[in-house]
Structures are given as C-alpha cells and as structure tokens.
Motif scaffolding. Structure first.
Motif, PDB file in Angstrom:
ATOM      1  N   ASP A   9      34.993  20.317  40.824  1.00  0.00           N
ATOM      2  CA  ASP A   9      35.866  19.621  41.771  1.00  0.00           C
ATOM      3  C   ASP A   9      37.350  19.779  41.477  1.00  0.00           C
ATOM      4  N   LEU A  10      37.702  20.631  40.487  1.00  0.00           N
ATOM      5  CA  LEU A  10      39.094  20.774  40.076  1.00  0.00           C
ATOM      6  C   LEU A  10      39.495  22.246  40.050  1.00  0.00           C
ATOM      7  N   VAL A  11      40.767  22.506  40.359  1.00  0.00           N
ATOM      8  CA  VAL A  11      41.284  23.867  40.253  1.00  0.00           C
ATOM      9  C   VAL A  11      42.772  23.811  39.932  1.00  0.00           C
ATOM     10  N   VAL A  12      43.207  24.640  39.002  1.00  0.00           N
ATOM     11  CA  VAL A  12      44.633  24.732  38.686  1.00  0.00           C
ATOM     12  C   VAL A  12      45.273  25.660  39.704  1.00  0.00           C
ATOM     13  N   CYS A  13      46.199  25.129  40.483  1.00  0.00           N
ATOM     14  CA  CYS A  13      46.835  25.911  41.550  1.00  0.00           C
ATOM     15  C   CYS A  13      48.080  26.644  41.074  1.00  0.00           C
ATOM     16  N   GLY A  14      48.545  26.311  39.869  1.00  0.00           N
ATOM     17  CA  GLY A  14      49.714  26.995  39.334  1.00  0.00           C
ATOM     18  C   GLY A  14      50.238  26.324  38.083  1.00  0.00           C
ATOM     19  N   SER A  15      51.158  27.020  37.407  1.00  0.00           N
ATOM     20  CA  SER A  15      51.808  26.439  36.233  1.00  0.00           C
ATOM     21  C   SER A  15      53.242  26.961  36.158  1.00  0.00           C
ATOM     22  N   VAL A  16      54.163  26.083  35.783  1.00  0.00           N
ATOM     23  CA  VAL A  16      55.574  26.453  35.609  1.00  0.00           C
ATOM     24  C   VAL A  16      56.055  25.871  34.289  1.00  0.00           C
ATOM     25  N   GLU A  17      57.223  26.375  33.815  1.00  0.00           N
ATOM     26  CA  GLU A  17      57.672  26.022  32.479  1.00  0.00           C
ATOM     27  C   GLU A  17      58.824  25.022  32.437  1.00  0.00           C
ATOM     28  N   SER A  18      59.428  24.720  33.581  1.00  0.00           N
ATOM     29  CA  SER A  18      60.652  23.921  33.532  1.00  0.00           C
ATOM     30  C   SER A  18      60.726  22.892  34.651  1.00  0.00           C
ATOM     31  N   LYS A  19      61.634  21.934  34.455  1.00  0.00           N
ATOM     32  CA  LYS A  19      61.917  20.940  35.487  1.00  0.00           C
ATOM     33  C   LYS A  19      62.474  21.618  36.729  1.00  0.00           C
TER      34      LYS A  19
END
Length: 220
Positions: free
Chosen positions: A31-41
């Motif tokens: 039921d979960l999926v990581v849609c993206g990742s970023v490194e900063s505010k």
C-alpha cells in the motif's frame, strides 16, 4: 479485481544511500510507494507541488539547513499534509521539538524497518507516532507551558540555536555554517554569543568543546 492506489511517500534526506535503501524497503509494502526523494529544503516545496505525496518523511539535518524549519513550513503552506521526522538523533532531544513544530511523528533511523512502516501507517491514519513519554511531555507542555520546567540549558535553545550548536560540534566554521544556513556571518556570530550566554560559557573555545561533546552524545 480492482487494485488499490498506493500512498505516495516523499523522502527529504541528504544521504542518497539511505534514501535508496529506505525506498526499496518501503516499496515492498503493498500500500506504499516512494514517489521521490530530494536532499534540501529548497527542493522540497517544488517536489511536494509536483508529486503530491500523501506523506513527507524528513530528516533533521538537511543539505541547506534544519528539517524542523521545513516541518513548520509544510504545516503552514500545505495544510493537511502530514510529516514524519526520521532521524539519527535521540528522541529525548528532538522528538518534542519536532512535534511542536508540526510533525505528526518522530522515529529514529536505528529502528527496524517494520517500526518505520508502522510509523508511516499511523501518521497516514491521522495519528501521532512517538513514544508514550514524548507524547505525554508534549501534551503537558501544550496544556500548561509553565508547568514543564527546563531540566537542561539545552531546553532553552531555539531550534536555530540548536542547529548552530550541532554544526559547531561537527567542525563547521562560522563561514561554513552561514553558507549552509543561508545566513550572514554576523548573524551566526550573534547565535554564538546567545549560545555562550544560555549555556553559561565564557569563551568560544569552551563552546566548541561543549558542542563537540554534546554532538557525540546525541548520536546513538
């Protein structure tokens, strides 16, 4: 059979290898999926607007500042979007600050993945995820701010002052801290003076020693 739409998770963390590993583990859940990742505010708001996650996972330490500032910004700009702070730092110092900043949960990176998934699901259900001790402390502070006395001078520090102290302890120079937090050298100098006063330290060398010793203790 109609497949359920998965809850999208956005990870904001400046450790790419950790993000990759966490993404792989979360993506195994039905039921979960990581849609993206970023490194900063700086990248976070654009990613939220573009990807429209159901939950944002945020580290305390980011490439360009403090994750708690980002938690507060998300609370103000994206009403109803829950955040879960996932950090290497001991909850005794940061969990209460995270919840009071607007986070819906706090869990340490040292926890096993089933615990992380449990925290994600709790937050997605609209619940607060933290230890009972942390939740009780936050509840008491919200009900009666004057009743919770400071047990340590560290409790008197603002989130920004605590961030500066952590960076001093990690060996960053005043200029490096200013660049990292996008502040002037003069402003960082003011924070240094505030830290010395609040921690009852007379000299900068004493502040550095305190910061290094403290930084070693907060990493489990």
């Amino acid at each position: 059979m109609v497949s359920r739409e998965k809850n999208k998770i956005l990870i904001i963390d400046d450790h790419p290898i950790f993000c990759l590993g966490m993404s792989e583990l979360i993506n195994r859940e039905p039921d979960l999926v990581v849609c993206g990742s970023v490194e900063s505010k700086k990248e976070a708001c654009g990613a939220i607007a573009e990807l429209k996650p159901a939950l944002v996972i945020i580290d305390i330490s980011l490439k360009d500042g403090n994750g708690l500032d980002l938690v507060e910004a998300i609370k103000n700009e994206y009403e109803g979007l829950p955040t879960l702070v996932l950090s290497m730092y001991d909850e005794s110092l940061y969990a209460e600050r995270a919840l009071l900043s607007g986070a819906h949960g706090y869990i340490m990176k040292q926890e096993a993945i089933p615990k992380v998934v449990e925290a994600i699901r709790h937050v997605l259900l609209g619940e607060i995820y933290a230890s009972n001790a942390v939740k009780e402390k936050v509840f008491k502070r919200l009900m009666n701010p004057q009743s919770v006395g400071s047990k340590s001078p560290l409790d008197t520090l603002t989130n920004r002052e605590l961030e500066v102290l952590r960076l001093i302890g990690q060996g960053f120079s005043t200029k490096e801290i200013a660049d990292r937090l996008h502040l002037s050298i003069k402003t960082i100098g003011t924070y240094r003076e505030n830290l010395k006063e609040k921690l009852n330290l007379k000299h900068f060398t004493g502040l550095v020693k305190f910061a290094v010793h403290w930084s070693d203790k907060i990493l489990l």
